[in-house]
Design an enzyme around this catalytic site. Structure first.
Site, short mmCIF file in Angstrom:
data_model
loop_
_atom_site.label_atom_id
_atom_site.label_comp_id
_atom_site.label_asym_id
_atom_site.label_seq_id
_atom_site.Cartn_x
_atom_site.Cartn_y
_atom_site.Cartn_z
N LYS A 22 -73.09 37.30 58.67
CA LYS A 22 -72.97 38.57 59.42
C LYS A 22 -71.64 39.25 59.14
CE LYS A 22 -71.61 38.65 63.94
NZ LYS A 22 -70.54 39.58 64.26
N ASN A 23 -70.55 38.52 59.29
CA ASN A 23 -69.25 39.18 59.22
C ASN A 23 -68.87 39.61 57.81
OD1 ASN A 23 -69.08 39.09 61.96
ND2 ASN A 23 -67.74 37.29 62.04
N ARG A 93 -68.20 46.58 67.22
CA ARG A 93 -66.78 46.53 66.94
C ARG A 93 -66.50 46.87 65.47
NH1 ARG A 93 -61.36 46.24 68.37
NH2 ARG A 93 -60.28 45.18 66.72
N CYS A 117 -64.77 44.96 74.56
CA CYS A 117 -66.09 44.40 74.33
C CYS A 117 -66.24 43.18 75.19
CB CYS A 117 -66.28 44.07 72.86
SG CYS A 117 -65.40 42.60 72.40
N ARG A 122 -59.87 44.88 72.65
CA ARG A 122 -59.74 44.62 71.21
C ARG A 122 -58.98 45.76 70.56
NH1 ARG A 122 -65.25 41.71 69.36
NH2 ARG A 122 -64.07 41.35 67.44
N PRO A 123 -57.65 45.70 70.62
CA PRO A 123 -56.85 46.80 70.08
C PRO A 123 -56.96 46.92 68.56
CG PRO A 123 -55.47 45.13 71.19
CD PRO A 123 -56.85 44.59 71.13
N ILE A 124 -56.54 48.08 68.02
CA ILE A 124 -56.54 48.26 66.57
C ILE A 124 -55.15 48.66 66.06
CG2 ILE A 124 -59.01 48.79 66.32
CD1 ILE A 124 -58.11 51.80 66.11
N ASP A 125 -54.12 48.29 66.83
CA ASP A 125 -52.76 48.68 66.43
C ASP A 125 -52.39 48.20 65.03
OD1 ASP A 125 -52.93 46.21 68.11
OD2 ASP A 125 -50.90 45.93 67.36
N GLN A 126 -52.83 47.00 64.65
CA GLN A 126 -52.48 46.49 63.31
C GLN A 126 -53.23 47.26 62.21
OE1 GLN A 126 -49.98 44.01 62.85
NE2 GLN A 126 -49.77 44.60 65.00
N ASP A 305 -65.43 31.54 66.77
CA ASP A 305 -66.87 31.84 66.86
C ASP A 305 -67.73 30.59 66.99
OD1 ASP A 305 -66.21 34.48 66.65
OD2 ASP A 305 -66.74 34.67 64.53
N ILE A 327 -57.66 33.13 70.98
CA ILE A 327 -57.79 34.25 70.01
C ILE A 327 -58.24 35.52 70.74
CG2 ILE A 327 -59.00 35.03 67.92
CD1 ILE A 327 -58.43 32.32 66.78
N ARG A 397 -77.90 39.85 67.62
CA ARG A 397 -76.87 40.57 66.84
C ARG A 397 -76.47 39.75 65.63
NH1 ARG A 397 -71.81 40.90 69.69
NH2 ARG A 397 -71.27 41.39 67.56
N1 EPU Z 1 -55.84 42.21 67.47
C1 EPU Z 1 -54.88 43.06 67.96
N2 EPU Z 1 -54.62 44.21 67.26
C2 EPU Z 1 -55.28 44.53 66.11
C3 EPU Z 1 -56.28 43.65 65.62
C4 EPU Z 1 -56.54 42.48 66.32
O1 EPU Z 1 -54.25 42.82 68.98
O2 EPU Z 1 -55.01 45.60 65.53
C5 EPU Z 1 -56.09 40.94 68.18
C6 EPU Z 1 -57.51 40.84 68.71
O3 EPU Z 1 -57.64 41.51 69.94
C7 EPU Z 1 -57.69 39.34 68.79
C8 EPU Z 1 -56.92 38.82 67.58
O4 EPU Z 1 -55.99 39.88 67.25
O5 EPU Z 1 -57.08 38.87 69.97
C9 EPU Z 1 -57.74 38.51 66.35
O6 EPU Z 1 -58.60 39.60 66.07
P1 EPU Z 1 -59.22 39.88 64.63
O7 EPU Z 1 -58.79 41.22 64.19
O8 EPU Z 1 -58.92 38.72 63.72
O9 EPU Z 1 -60.78 39.85 64.96
P2 EPU Z 1 -61.86 40.95 64.59
O10 EPU Z 1 -61.66 41.42 63.21
O11 EPU Z 1 -61.95 41.92 65.68
C10 EPU Z 1 -63.50 39.20 63.54
C11 EPU Z 1 -64.94 38.83 63.72
C12 EPU Z 1 -65.12 38.10 65.04
C13 EPU Z 1 -64.23 36.86 65.02
C14 EPU Z 1 -62.78 37.26 64.77
C15 EPU Z 1 -61.83 36.08 64.64
C16 EPU Z 1 -66.11 40.53 62.52
C17 EPU Z 1 -66.98 41.72 62.55
N3 EPU Z 1 -65.76 40.01 63.69
O12 EPU Z 1 -63.17 40.05 64.63
O13 EPU Z 1 -66.47 37.70 65.07
O14 EPU Z 1 -64.31 36.21 66.26
O15 EPU Z 1 -62.70 38.02 63.53
O16 EPU Z 1 -62.23 35.25 63.60
O17 EPU Z 1 -65.77 40.03 61.44
C18 EPU Z 1 -68.49 37.07 66.08
O18 EPU Z 1 -68.99 37.03 64.95
O19 EPU Z 1 -69.08 36.62 67.10
C19 EPU Z 1 -67.16 37.64 66.26
C20 EPU Z 1 -66.69 38.03 67.43
#
Ligand code: EPU
Length: 427
Positions: A22-23, A93, A117, A122-126, A305, A327, A397
Site C-alpha cells: 500500500k505505502n 493522508r 487523522c 499529523r503535521p507537514i512542517d518537514q 504499523d 511514532i 484501506r
Molecule cells: N511528522 C511531523 N512533521 C512532518 C512529518 C511527520 O511532525 O512534517 C511526524 C508525524 O506526525 C509522526 C512522525 O513524524 O509523528 C513520523 O511520520 P512520517 O512522516 O514518517 O509518517 P507518514 O509519512 O505520515 C507513513 C505511512 C504510515 C506509517 C508511517 C511511519 C504512508 C502513506 N503512511 O506515514 O502508514 O505508519 O509512515 O512508518 O506511507 C499505515 O500504513 O497504516 C500507516 C499509517
C-alpha cells in the site's frame, strides 16, 4: 456499515499470497504525475486508499485504464492544473504527496491541508521545510497549502527527525530541481527504495535510497515507465502474526524476507518458528508463546504499523510484555476494544503494559483505524466464540481481499453487508 463476523479458535493453515505494498503504491501512483507519458503499474493492490488516489488523478484529468487484475495504465498528461479537489484529498493522508509531485511538474501546487487523522495530529512542517530548501514559497490559504517557485534548485535538506512522507515529498520535488539535492536523515523504508527505483526507471537520477543520505541530480523531464510494486511487508507481517496467534501453520508467499526481518526476529523471541525461503516465509507454533518487550522505530526497526497486531499476539503469551510506540500520538486506541475481549492491557501515554491472559473471548468491537482493525481480526481469529468487528472500511484501506484470503486459510469469517456503503471500489 459492513461488519466482519469471525468464529475464532481455528488454527490457520495453508498458503497466502501477499499483495502489492500500500505505502509504496500510493507514492508510485501519485508519482505518475511527473511522467510525460503513460505508466503501466503492476502488482497494484485493490484497496480503497488506491481507489481514492486513482479517483483524485482521474478528477484532475488523468486517464486510468485497468489492463488486468492489479495492473493499470495511468496517463497523467491530461492534468493541466496543479489543483487537488478537497473532497477526495481529505480522505487520505497520502494526498500530501500531491504537493511534491505537482510542485515538481508545474512549479506550483494547491492541495487541501491534510487534517488530523485516526492516529492523531499529523503535521507537514518537514515537508514544507524541504520544499523551501528547494526554492519554493508556501502559504496556507483557506485550508489549502499553496506552493510556488519560479524554479526549483537542488539543495541540502536535513530532516529534524525521520519522516517517511517528508522524504517522499522531497524526492518528488528534487527529481525536477536543477542541480544536486542531498537529503540527510532520510527515511529508509522499503517503499522509499521502491519509489526511487520507479522514479529512476522514469529517467530520474537518485542514489542512496535505503540509506539515510539520498542524493538526487535533477533532470528536466521524466518519461512513462512500466514498473512492478514490491510486496506489502505489513500485510505479510499481519498474516505471520495470525499464524502464530491461532497456533496455525501458514506459508506467506510473494514476500521479500529481508523486509520482514524485524517482525521475524520478534516472532522467534515470542516462540514462533519462522522459516525463511527465497520469496516466502513459513510461520508455525509448537510451544506456548512467551512475553517480549517491543519498541517501534523507523526502518529497519520494528514498524509502528505492526505494533497493534504484535501487541494482540502478546496478550496470548505467558508473562508481562512492555510495548512502547511513540511514532504517532494515538496508536493504542485498539486497546479498549481488546479489553472487551478479555485482554489485560494498561496504557500510560506511549507505553502499554500487557499481562498475558492466554485466551481471548469473542465480543462486538470496532476498528478504530487500519492497523487497529487488523489487530482485531487477529484477536477474533484466536478468540473463543464469535467476534463482530464494526467499521471494517478502515481495514479495507490497506488489506486486499482479506476475507477471501483468510477463508482460504480455513478461517470462519463472514461479512455482513449493508447496501449503500461503498467498500471496495473498482480499480
Ligand atoms: N511528522 C511531523 N512533521 C512532518 C512529518 C511527520 O511532525 O512534517 C511526524 C508525524 O506526525 C509522526 C512522525 O513524524 O509523528 C513520523 O511520520 P512520517 O512522516 O514518517 O509518517 P507518514 O509519512 O505520515 C507513513 C505511512 C504510515 C506509517 C508511517 C511511519 C504512508 C502513506 N503512511 O506515514 O502508514 O505508519 O509512515 O512508518 O506511507 C499505515 O500504513 O497504516 C500507516 C499509517
Amino acid at each position: 456499515m459492513d461488519k466482519f463476523f469471525i468464529n475464532g479458535g481455528i488454527p490457520l493453515r495453508g498458503e497466502v499470497e501477499i499483495s502489492g505494498a500500500k505505502n509504496a503504491a500510493v507514492a508510485i501512483v501519485t508519482a505518475t504525475i511527473l511522467a510525460e507519458g503513460p505508466c503501466i503499474l503492476e502488482n497494484v493492490p485493490e484497496i480503497s486508499d488506491i481507489s481514492i488516489c486513482l479517483r483524485m488523478l482521474f478528477d484532475m484529468g488523468a486517464s486510468i485504464k485497468p489492463l488486468k487484475k492489479n495492473t493499470i495504465e495511468i496517463d497523467t498528461r491530461g492534468i493541466k492544473e496543479p489543483n487537488v479537489p478537497y473532497e477526495l484529498a481529505r480522505q487520505m493522508r497520502a494526498s500530501s504527496y500531491f504537493l511534491g509531485t505537482l510542485l515538481g511538474k508545474f512549479n506550483k501546487a494547491n492541495v487541501p491541508m491534510p487534517g488530523g487523522c485516526d492516529l492523531g495530529d499529523r503535521p507537514i512542517d518537514q515537508h514544507l521545510k524541504a520544499f523551501r530548501c528547494l526554492g519554493a514559497s508556501d502559504e496556507i490559504d483557506h485550508g489549502v497549502v499553496r506552493l510556488s517557485a519560479d524554479n526549483l534548485f537542488g539543495s541540502q535538506i536535513y530532516f529534524d527527525f525521520i519522516t517517511v512522507g517528508g522524504t517522499i515529498n522531497a524526492m518528488f520535488a528534487a527529481v525536477k530541481a536543477q542541480g544536486l539535492t542531498i537529503i540527510e536523515n532520510a527515511a529508509k523504508e522499503p517503499h522509499i527504495v521502491d519509489l526511487a527505483n520507479f522514479l529512476n526507471s522514469m529517467g530520474a537520477d537518485i542514489m542512496g535510497a535505503g540509506t539515510d543520505v539520498i542524493k538526487i541530480r535533477g533532470v528536466s523531464s521524466l518519461k512513462g515507465a512500466t514498473y512492478t510494486i514490491i510486496p506489502d511487508q505489513i500485510e505479510a507481517g499481519t498474516y505471520m502474526i495470525a499464524a502464530a496467534a491461532t497456533k496455525g501453520d501458514i506459508l506467506v508467499k510473494n514476500v521479500i524476507p529481508k523486509h520482514l526481518e524485524s517482525i521475524t526476529a520478534k516472532l522467534r523471541i515470542i516462540g514462533a518458528t519462522v522459516v525463511e525461503n527465497d520469496d516466502s516465509v513459513r510461520v508455525f507454533v509448537e510451544n506456548q508463546l512467551v512475553k517480549a518487550n517491543l519498541k517501534t522505530m523507523p526502518h529497519p526497526g520494528f514498524p509502528t504499523d505492526m505494533q497493534p497486531q504484535m501487541s494482540t499476539l502478546l496478550t496470548l503469551a505467558d508473562g508481562t510484555s512492555i510495548v512502547t510506540d511513540d511514532i504517532f500520538d494515538n496508536r493504542f486506541r485498539y486497546v479498549a476494544e481488546l479489553r472487551r475481549m478479555g485482554a489485560d492491557i494498561s496504557v500510560d501515554g506511549k507505553v502499554a503494559v500487557i499481562e498475558g491472559v492466554g485466551e481471548l473471548t469473542g465480543a462486538p468491537v470496532k476498528a478504530t483505524d487500519l492497523r487497529a482493525g487488523a489487530a482485531l481480526v487477529i484477536a477474533g481469529l484466536a478468540a473463543n466464540g464469535v467476534t463482530e468487528i464494526d467499521d471494517i472500511y478502515h481495514i479495507e484501506r490497506g488489506y486486499e481481499c482479506i476475507e477471501e484470503k483468510l477463508k482460504q486459510l480455513g478461517a470462519d469469517i463472514k461479512r455482513k453487508s449493508i447496501p449503500g456503503t461503498a467498500v471496495r471500489q473498482a480499480l
